[in-house]
Design a protein around this motif. Structure first.
Motif, PDB file in Angstrom:
ATOM      1  N   UNK A 263       0.842  -1.215   0.000  1.00  0.00           N
ATOM      2  CA  UNK A 263       0.000   0.000   0.000  1.00  0.00           C
ATOM      3  C   UNK A 263       0.870   1.255   0.000  1.00  0.00           C
ATOM      4  N   UNK A 264       1.922   1.247   0.789  1.00  0.00           N
ATOM      5  CA  UNK A 264       2.821   2.397   0.846  1.00  0.00           C
ATOM      6  C   UNK A 264       3.463   2.624  -0.522  1.00  0.00           C
TER       7      UNK A 264
ATOM      8  N   UNK B 101      -6.131   1.598  -6.830  1.00  0.00           N
ATOM      9  CA  UNK B 101      -6.004   2.362  -5.581  1.00  0.00           C
ATOM     10  C   UNK B 101      -7.291   3.132  -5.326  1.00  0.00           C
ATOM     11  N   UNK B 102      -7.635   3.355  -4.058  1.00  0.00           N
ATOM     12  CA  UNK B 102      -8.851   4.122  -3.755  1.00  0.00           C
ATOM     13  C   UNK B 102      -8.676   5.588  -4.121  1.00  0.00           C
TER      14      UNK B 102
ATOM     15  N   UNK C  40     -12.814   7.421   1.467  1.00  0.00           N
ATOM     16  CA  UNK C  40     -12.243   6.360   2.284  1.00  0.00           C
ATOM     17  C   UNK C  40     -12.741   5.004   1.785  1.00  0.00           C
ATOM     18  N   UNK C  41     -11.975   4.417   0.864  1.00  0.00           N
ATOM     19  CA  UNK C  41     -12.309   3.101   0.325  1.00  0.00           C
ATOM     20  C   UNK C  41     -11.082   2.202   0.386  1.00  0.00           C
TER      21      UNK C  41
ATOM     22  N   UNK D 253      -7.729  -6.068   6.257  1.00  0.00           N
ATOM     23  CA  UNK D 253      -8.078  -4.650   6.340  1.00  0.00           C
ATOM     24  C   UNK D 253      -7.446  -3.867   5.186  1.00  0.00           C
ATOM     25  N   UNK D 254      -8.205  -2.919   4.657  1.00  0.00           N
ATOM     26  CA  UNK D 254      -7.784  -2.018   3.574  1.00  0.00           C
ATOM     27  C   UNK D 254      -7.872  -2.653   2.181  1.00  0.00           C
ATOM     28  N   UNK D 255      -8.327  -3.912   2.088  1.00  0.00           N
ATOM     29  CA  UNK D 255      -8.328  -4.583   0.796  1.00  0.00           C
ATOM     30  C   UNK D 255      -9.683  -5.215   0.466  1.00  0.00           C
ATOM     31  N   UNK D 256     -10.086  -5.072  -0.802  1.00  0.00           N
ATOM     32  CA  UNK D 256     -11.167  -5.869  -1.391  1.00  0.00           C
ATOM     33  C   UNK D 256     -10.513  -6.740  -2.456  1.00  0.00           C
TER      34      UNK D 256
END
Length: 206
Positions: free
Chosen positions: A18-19, A53-54, A59-60, A89-92
């Motif tokens: 993510x970073x 990326x969202x 906030x997705x 968390x943070x991922x679909x």
């Protein structure tokens, strides 16, 4: 590598991924993404990741789609991997890449460019050449404009499979389309339809 091992490993480096997606410029080598690719290859050769990326102001979650690159023989491995996805968390996380025609129908009007030729979907007509009701899979006959007459059938099939995946998604192409045949002559033997009707038409067979 098993599907369960893949996801356990993914949880260990997803923060770094993510970073990297947020801060690393496109011209820099994305080492964590490359590691994700290699891990997916370790699970099943031929699978590739696609990440969205969202939006910055919403906030997705990040979306990871596991692609089989048009190889229907790999659908089983994709489905098995997705069936064992833990909550992260943070991922679909999704199986296969979705088509874009529902959100962007104007794609039918835009040319898809390949080496030495281009194809505009609105110029193409289709008819069902044959149907295997047990597998629910189809052979299609495509009516092409004359400017594609000199293009090799193998090149055309690869191009159209790529276009169909872009429009209707990998699952639709992998589960519904078997072979493509081509003609430049409309005859009374076949009734041809606008390409935008393809999904509706194939889903109407029972």
């Amino acid at each position: 590598m098993t599907a369960k091992e893949f996801w356990e490993e993914f949880k260990g480096y997803e923060e770094g991924l993510r970073h990297e997606l947020e801060f690393v410029k496109e011209d820099k080598k994305m080492e964590t993404f490359s590691y994700l690719c290699s891990q997916l290859e370790s699970y099943c050769h031929g699978l590739t990741p696609n990440i969205s990326a969202p939006e910055k102001d919403i906030s997705k979650n990040y979306i990871l789609s596991v692609s089989c690159s048009g190889n229907r023989d790999l659908l089983l491995y994709v489905n098995r991997l997705i069936d064992l996805v833990p909550e992260i968390e943070h991922w679909d996380i999704k199986a296969l890449v979705d088509g874009k025609i529902e959100t962007d129908p104007k794609m039918l009007l835009e040319p898809f460019t390949f080496e030495g030729f281009s194809i505009t979907p609105k110029d193409i007509r289709f008819t069902v050449y044959s149907w295997d009701p047990e597998k629910d899979i189809f052979d299609l006959l495509l009516l092409l404009p004359l400017n594609l007459a000199e293009i090799d059938d193998t090149e055309l099939e690869n191009a159209f499979m790529a276009i169909f995946e872009e429009l209707w998604g990998e699952r639709f192409v992998g589960e519904k389309i078997n072979c493509l045949f081509f003609t430049h002559n409309a005859t009374s033997e076949h009734e041809f339809f606008e390409l935008e009707m393809l999904e509706v038409c194939l889903n109407s067979f029972e």
